[in-house]
Design a protein around this motif. Sequence first.
Motif, PDB file in Angstrom:
ATOM      1  N   GLN A  66       0.871  -1.177   0.000  1.00 13.37           N
ATOM      2  CA  GLN A  66       0.000   0.000   0.000  1.00 13.37           C
ATOM      3  C   GLN A  66       0.904   1.222   0.000  1.00 13.37           C
ATOM      4  O   GLN A  66       1.660   1.453   0.945  1.00 13.37           O
ATOM      5  CB  GLN A  66      -0.927   0.020   1.220  1.00 13.37           C
ATOM      6  CG  GLN A  66      -1.921   1.162   1.205  1.00 13.37           C
ATOM      7  CD  GLN A  66      -2.879   1.102   0.011  1.00 13.37           C
ATOM      8  OE1 GLN A  66      -3.485   0.066  -0.261  1.00 13.37           O
ATOM      9  NE2 GLN A  66      -2.999   2.189  -0.725  1.00 13.37           N
ATOM     10  N   VAL A  67       0.836   1.979  -1.088  1.00 10.31           N
ATOM     11  CA  VAL A  67       1.662   3.176  -1.252  1.00 10.31           C
ATOM     12  C   VAL A  67       0.887   4.381  -0.713  1.00 10.31           C
ATOM     13  O   VAL A  67      -0.331   4.489  -0.898  1.00 10.31           O
ATOM     14  CB  VAL A  67       2.030   3.365  -2.744  1.00 10.31           C
ATOM     15  CG1 VAL A  67       2.696   4.699  -2.996  1.00 10.31           C
ATOM     16  CG2 VAL A  67       2.930   2.214  -3.195  1.00 10.31           C
ATOM     17  N   LYS A  68       1.611   5.259  -0.042  1.00  9.38           N
ATOM     18  CA  LYS A  68       0.988   6.455   0.534  1.00  9.38           C
ATOM     19  C   LYS A  68       0.265   7.253  -0.543  1.00  9.38           C
ATOM     20  O   LYS A  68       0.741   7.376  -1.677  1.00  9.38           O
ATOM     21  CB  LYS A  68       2.055   7.329   1.197  1.00  9.38           C
ATOM     22  CG  LYS A  68       2.693   6.670   2.403  1.00  9.38           C
ATOM     23  CD  LYS A  68       3.843   7.506   2.931  1.00  9.38           C
ATOM     24  CE  LYS A  68       4.552   6.784   4.067  1.00  9.38           C
ATOM     25  NZ  LYS A  68       5.786   7.482   4.484  1.00  9.38           N
ATOM     26  N   GLN A  69      -0.879   7.782  -0.160  1.00  2.00           N
ATOM     27  CA  GLN A  69      -1.742   8.513  -1.078  1.00  2.00           C
ATOM     28  C   GLN A  69      -0.988   9.648  -1.760  1.00  2.00           C
ATOM     29  O   GLN A  69      -0.254  10.405  -1.129  1.00  2.00           O
ATOM     30  CB  GLN A  69      -2.940   9.080  -0.321  1.00  2.00           C
ATOM     31  CG  GLN A  69      -3.960   9.729  -1.208  1.00  2.00           C
ATOM     32  CD  GLN A  69      -5.190  10.174  -0.416  1.00  2.00           C
ATOM     33  OE1 GLN A  69      -5.255  10.029   0.792  1.00  2.00           O
ATOM     34  NE2 GLN A  69      -6.155  10.722  -1.106  1.00  2.00           N
ATOM     35  N   GLY A  70      -1.167   9.740  -3.073  1.00  2.00           N
ATOM     36  CA  GLY A  70      -0.561  10.794  -3.861  1.00  2.00           C
ATOM     37  C   GLY A  70       0.872  10.523  -4.283  1.00  2.00           C
ATOM     38  O   GLY A  70       1.475  11.339  -4.990  1.00  2.00           O
ATOM     39  N   MET A  71       1.423   9.387  -3.877  1.00  2.00           N
ATOM     40  CA  MET A  71       2.820   9.078  -4.198  1.00  2.00           C
ATOM     41  C   MET A  71       2.956   7.959  -5.231  1.00  2.00           C
ATOM     42  O   MET A  71       4.047   7.461  -5.479  1.00  2.00           O
ATOM     43  CB  MET A  71       3.581   8.698  -2.923  1.00  2.00           C
ATOM     44  CG  MET A  71       3.642   9.791  -1.893  1.00  2.00           C
ATOM     45  SD  MET A  71       4.648   9.358  -0.456  1.00  2.00           S
ATOM     46  CE  MET A  71       6.294   9.658  -1.128  1.00  2.00           C
TER      47      MET A  71
ATOM     48  N   GLY B 285      -3.419   3.068  -5.038  1.00  2.00           N
ATOM     49  CA  GLY B 285      -2.225   2.951  -4.222  1.00  2.00           C
ATOM     50  C   GLY B 285      -1.872   1.536  -3.796  1.00  2.00           C
ATOM     51  O   GLY B 285      -0.863   1.330  -3.127  1.00  2.00           O
ATOM     52  N   LYS B 286      -2.678   0.562  -4.184  1.00  2.00           N
ATOM     53  CA  LYS B 286      -2.415  -0.824  -3.810  1.00  2.00           C
ATOM     54  C   LYS B 286      -1.724  -1.548  -4.969  1.00  2.00           C
ATOM     55  O   LYS B 286      -2.139  -1.434  -6.124  1.00  2.00           O
ATOM     56  CB  LYS B 286      -3.720  -1.539  -3.462  1.00  2.00           C
ATOM     57  CG  LYS B 286      -3.545  -2.912  -2.873  1.00  2.00           C
ATOM     58  CD  LYS B 286      -4.903  -3.466  -2.423  1.00  2.00           C
ATOM     59  CE  LYS B 286      -4.754  -4.755  -1.680  1.00  2.00           C
ATOM     60  NZ  LYS B 286      -6.063  -5.256  -1.210  1.00  2.00           N
TER      61      LYS B 286
ATOM     62  N   HIS C 165      10.144   4.027   2.115  1.00  2.00           N
ATOM     63  CA  HIS C 165       9.446   5.218   2.615  1.00  2.00           C
ATOM     64  C   HIS C 165       8.089   5.448   1.942  1.00  2.00           C
ATOM     65  O   HIS C 165       7.299   6.257   2.401  1.00  2.00           O
ATOM     66  CB  HIS C 165      10.333   6.465   2.473  1.00  2.00           C
ATOM     67  CG  HIS C 165      10.634   6.834   1.057  1.00  2.00           C
ATOM     68  ND1 HIS C 165      11.609   6.198   0.306  1.00  2.00           N
ATOM     69  CD2 HIS C 165      10.078   7.760   0.254  1.00  2.00           C
ATOM     70  CE1 HIS C 165      11.648   6.742  -0.898  1.00  2.00           C
ATOM     71  NE2 HIS C 165      10.735   7.688  -0.956  1.00  2.00           N
ATOM     72  N   PHE C 166       7.782   4.701   0.885  1.00  2.00           N
ATOM     73  CA  PHE C 166       6.504   4.836   0.191  1.00  2.00           C
ATOM     74  C   PHE C 166       5.374   4.057   0.878  1.00  2.00           C
ATOM     75  O   PHE C 166       4.207   4.313   0.617  1.00  2.00           O
ATOM     76  CB  PHE C 166       6.619   4.335  -1.257  1.00  2.00           C
ATOM     77  CG  PHE C 166       7.400   5.231  -2.160  1.00  2.00           C
ATOM     78  CD1 PHE C 166       6.850   6.412  -2.649  1.00  2.00           C
ATOM     79  CD2 PHE C 166       8.689   4.905  -2.536  1.00  2.00           C
ATOM     80  CE1 PHE C 166       7.562   7.245  -3.496  1.00  2.00           C
ATOM     81  CE2 PHE C 166       9.420   5.719  -3.385  1.00  2.00           C
ATOM     82  CZ  PHE C 166       8.857   6.897  -3.863  1.00  2.00           C
ATOM     83  N   TYR C 167       5.701   3.072   1.715  1.00  2.00           N
ATOM     84  CA  TYR C 167       4.709   2.119   2.201  1.00  2.00           C
ATOM     85  C   TYR C 167       4.066   2.541   3.516  1.00  2.00           C
ATOM     86  O   TYR C 167       4.739   2.924   4.453  1.00  2.00           O
ATOM     87  CB  TYR C 167       5.332   0.736   2.389  1.00  2.00           C
ATOM     88  CG  TYR C 167       6.033   0.212   1.161  1.00  2.00           C
ATOM     89  CD1 TYR C 167       5.448   0.323  -0.090  1.00  2.00           C
ATOM     90  CD2 TYR C 167       7.279  -0.385   1.251  1.00  2.00           C
ATOM     91  CE1 TYR C 167       6.090  -0.158  -1.219  1.00  2.00           C
ATOM     92  CE2 TYR C 167       7.929  -0.867   0.128  1.00  2.00           C
ATOM     93  CZ  TYR C 167       7.324  -0.743  -1.110  1.00  2.00           C
ATOM     94  OH  TYR C 167       7.964  -1.211  -2.222  1.00  2.00           O
TER      95      TYR C 167
END
Length: 97
Positions: free
Chosen positions: A9-14, A48-49, A81-83
């Motif tokens: 799960q990637v942080k929203q907007g990234m 983001g998934k 750092h994205f997760y």
Amino acid sequence: MILEAVMLQVKQGMEEEYEEAFREASKIISAMRGYLSHELQRCMEVKGKYLLLVKWETLEDHTVGFRQSKEYQEWKKQLHHFYDPFPTVEHFEKVFL
């Protein structure tokens, strides 16, 4: 052959930034001993998934050879750092064709 499966799960907007970083980081993993192939799939229903699938010759090629390498430290620097939350990694072996 071992299949590593990771739901990310990637942080929203990234998402775009992550996909570019993943393309670069792919050079790291694909050069590792025991690596066979990998693919990153984007979920169509949940923004983001992602699903990361990596094929290794043996479990130890991933858990020892990659995870305990200096290359893994660079992989972490580029991607972790994205997760949010941090993903769980699971390993699978083929039962039959």
